[in-house]
Design an enzyme around this catalytic site. Sequence first.
Site, mmCIF file in Angstrom:
data_model
loop_
_atom_site.group_PDB
_atom_site.id
_atom_site.type_symbol
_atom_site.label_atom_id
_atom_site.label_comp_id
_atom_site.label_asym_id
_atom_site.label_seq_id
_atom_site.Cartn_x
_atom_site.Cartn_y
_atom_site.Cartn_z
ATOM 1 N N ARG A 1 0.852 -1.065 0.056
ATOM 2 C CA ARG A 1 -0.129 -0.125 0.002
ATOM 3 C C ARG A 1 0.962 1.191 -0.079
ATOM 4 O O ARG A 1 0.537 2.332 -0.114
ATOM 5 C CB ARG A 1 -0.822 0.260 1.478
ATOM 6 C CG ARG A 1 -2.319 -0.431 1.158
ATOM 7 C CD ARG A 1 -3.091 -0.362 2.142
ATOM 8 N NE ARG A 1 -4.241 -0.344 2.194
ATOM 9 C CZ ARG A 1 -5.081 -1.172 2.401
ATOM 10 N NH1 ARG A 1 -4.782 -2.581 2.168
ATOM 11 N NH2 ARG A 1 -6.460 -1.082 2.376
ATOM 12 N N ARG B 1 -10.619 6.640 5.068
ATOM 13 C CA ARG B 1 -9.964 5.428 4.456
ATOM 14 C C ARG B 1 -9.654 5.688 2.790
ATOM 15 O O ARG B 1 -8.526 5.697 2.430
ATOM 16 C CB ARG B 1 -10.726 4.356 4.403
ATOM 17 C CG ARG B 1 -10.614 3.472 5.805
ATOM 18 C CD ARG B 1 -11.458 2.414 6.043
ATOM 19 N NE ARG B 1 -11.717 1.444 4.912
ATOM 20 C CZ ARG B 1 -12.655 0.619 4.978
ATOM 21 N NH1 ARG B 1 -13.780 0.861 5.465
ATOM 22 N NH2 ARG B 1 -12.700 -0.234 3.776
HETATM 23 P P1 AP5 Z 1 -8.588 -3.842 3.969
HETATM 24 O O1 AP5 Z 1 -9.059 -4.679 4.675
HETATM 25 O O2 AP5 Z 1 -7.548 -4.292 2.928
HETATM 26 O O3 AP5 Z 1 -9.530 -2.752 3.399
HETATM 27 P P2 AP5 Z 1 -9.592 -1.872 2.214
HETATM 28 O O4 AP5 Z 1 -8.465 -1.522 1.365
HETATM 29 O O5 AP5 Z 1 -10.140 -0.667 2.656
HETATM 30 O O6 AP5 Z 1 -10.709 -2.586 1.183
HETATM 31 P P3 AP5 Z 1 -11.779 -3.398 1.678
HETATM 32 O O7 AP5 Z 1 -11.713 -4.611 2.197
HETATM 33 O O8 AP5 Z 1 -12.835 -2.501 2.168
HETATM 34 O O9 AP5 Z 1 -12.670 -3.417 0.174
HETATM 35 P P4 AP5 Z 1 -12.587 -4.405 -1.034
HETATM 36 O O10 AP5 Z 1 -11.375 -3.762 -2.339
HETATM 37 O O11 AP5 Z 1 -11.705 -5.620 -0.736
HETATM 38 O O12 AP5 Z 1 -13.887 -4.431 -1.691
HETATM 39 P P5 AP5 Z 1 -15.032 -5.699 -1.062
HETATM 40 O O13 AP5 Z 1 -14.650 -6.872 -2.403
HETATM 41 O O14 AP5 Z 1 -15.128 -6.247 0.202
HETATM 42 O O15 AP5 Z 1 -7.745 -2.941 5.039
HETATM 43 C C1 AP5 Z 1 -8.294 -2.602 6.234
HETATM 44 C C2 AP5 Z 1 -7.201 -1.639 7.171
HETATM 45 O O16 AP5 Z 1 -6.212 -2.539 7.522
HETATM 46 C C3 AP5 Z 1 -6.687 -0.475 6.323
HETATM 47 O O17 AP5 Z 1 -7.556 0.610 6.298
HETATM 48 C C4 AP5 Z 1 -5.365 -0.271 7.069
HETATM 49 O O18 AP5 Z 1 -5.390 0.386 8.442
HETATM 50 C C5 AP5 Z 1 -5.165 -1.566 7.373
HETATM 51 N N1 AP5 Z 1 -4.233 -2.175 6.360
HETATM 52 C C6 AP5 Z 1 -4.536 -3.392 5.607
HETATM 53 N N2 AP5 Z 1 -3.492 -3.696 4.653
HETATM 54 C C7 AP5 Z 1 -2.607 -2.651 4.974
HETATM 55 C C8 AP5 Z 1 -1.023 -2.560 4.554
HETATM 56 N N3 AP5 Z 1 -0.621 -3.171 3.626
HETATM 57 N N4 AP5 Z 1 -0.317 -1.267 4.974
HETATM 58 C C9 AP5 Z 1 -1.078 -0.599 5.921
HETATM 59 N N5 AP5 Z 1 -2.009 -0.852 6.557
HETATM 60 C C10 AP5 Z 1 -2.823 -1.927 6.270
HETATM 61 O O19 AP5 Z 1 -16.218 -5.183 -1.847
HETATM 62 C C11 AP5 Z 1 -17.075 -4.099 -1.041
HETATM 63 C C12 AP5 Z 1 -18.432 -4.239 -1.305
HETATM 64 O O20 AP5 Z 1 -18.915 -3.979 -2.426
HETATM 65 C C13 AP5 Z 1 -18.989 -5.667 -0.806
HETATM 66 O O21 AP5 Z 1 -20.184 -5.760 -0.190
HETATM 67 C C14 AP5 Z 1 -19.123 -6.190 -2.122
HETATM 68 O O22 AP5 Z 1 -20.203 -7.308 -2.063
HETATM 69 C C15 AP5 Z 1 -19.529 -5.118 -3.110
HETATM 70 N N6 AP5 Z 1 -19.069 -5.339 -4.449
HETATM 71 C C16 AP5 Z 1 -17.801 -6.047 -4.700
HETATM 72 N N7 AP5 Z 1 -17.826 -5.645 -6.080
HETATM 73 C C17 AP5 Z 1 -18.792 -5.156 -6.514
HETATM 74 C C18 AP5 Z 1 -19.275 -4.706 -7.808
HETATM 75 N N8 AP5 Z 1 -18.627 -5.116 -8.898
HETATM 76 N N9 AP5 Z 1 -20.591 -4.232 -7.985
HETATM 77 C C19 AP5 Z 1 -21.256 -4.024 -6.701
HETATM 78 N N10 AP5 Z 1 -20.947 -4.378 -5.676
HETATM 79 C C20 AP5 Z 1 -19.687 -4.973 -5.410
#
Ligand code: AP5
Length: 292
Positions: A163, A242
């Site tokens: 990241r 975020r």
């Molecule tokens: P992390 O868990 O990685 O969260 P994020 O990057 O904020 O991403 P999300 O998991 O929230 O979203 P996603 O892209 O996976 O979407 P999803 O498929 O779930 O990190 C959390 C925290 O940990 C960070 O804020 C940080 O503090 C820390 N952290 C993690 N890694 C780190 C690193 N390397 N360095 C430092 N800190 C770190 O989909 C979201 C929703 O949308 C779901 O409900 C899904 O059903 C829906 N959806 C998905 N695709 C579609 C579509 N095409 N159309 C409609 N709906 C959809």
Amino acid sequence: FELVIKTAFSKKRKTIKNNFKNILFDQDFLNLKIAPNDRAETLSIEQFINIENYVTQNKINFYCWYNSTVFLGVKMKIILIGAPGAGKGTQAAFLTKEFGIPQISTGDMLRAAVGEKTELGLKAKDFMNQGKLVPDNLIIDLVKLRINKSDCKNGFLLDGFPRTIPQAQAMIDAKIFIDYVIEVSVPDNEIIKRLTGRRTHPASGRIYHITFNPPKKDGVDDVTGESLIIRDDDKESTIIKRLKTYHEQMEPLVKFYSDLSNQNTINELIFISIDGLDNPDNINAKIVKKLK
Ligand code: AP5
Ligand code: MG
């Protein structure tokens, strides 16, 4: 003899074939075949050693040795990047199945650590709840250790890592070479809708959405029947933080990888950007089409 490189990916076959043009062996010695199927010839020990040296020097991924037969191939090492809620976890579920590789989600690992109140979890919790990144030093070793586990022998998919530029540089310094960096891009206004409706099953990592991908029964995981949860950081105020963190940290990273992709190195990294405004199946199909 024939050296057969076993990989399903035509782009990778082409890259390897080009690399082998500069091979140290003379042409009579090496009759290279790049095949999409499973074929290989038996080699002598000397030939093994030569190939092994070549592979090591040129950092080509090694597939396996089996019964005096060499299979060279390309492991699938993928990085998925994208804003919070872009659908990284959703696409990871498809891709890990498609390529038989594990998903390594630093977010999931950190949430598990927070849940178990480990030393890492206690350190990470406040950063996560404030929508900030956890410090690089806590994350880098965690990922390196995970990548060394035996289930990563055919590759892995990194979801949410790297990241920051130091995290990306740490991978390069550790000689962990990536095949594809896939950016899924989704505008901020869509993100809020996705994250406020997300429900997750923490034990399996399965992801639902109350409207876009609802479970068969409200609030319950389809497979286990266990309750679904709302992530602590899916409050609208935290989502906005975020997103701010994402724009500050990830945009330079996208540039870092697209620049690397444009350099013609032997370890060709391919950067792909996918429009994430579509349904999950279509997005998956677009990604797989680009990889093959
Ligand atoms: P992390 O868990 O990685 O969260 P994020 O990057 O904020 O991403 P999300 O998991 O929230 O979203 P996603 O892209 O996976 O979407 P999803 O498929 O779930 O990190 C959390 C925290 O940990 C960070 O804020 C940080 O503090 C820390 N952290 C993690 N890694 C780190 C690193 N390397 N360095 C430092 N800190 C770190 O989909 C979201 C929703 O949308 C779901 O409900 C899904 O059903 C829906 N959806 C998905 N695709 C579609 C579509 N095409 N159309 C409609 N709906 C959809
Ligand atoms: Mg995720």
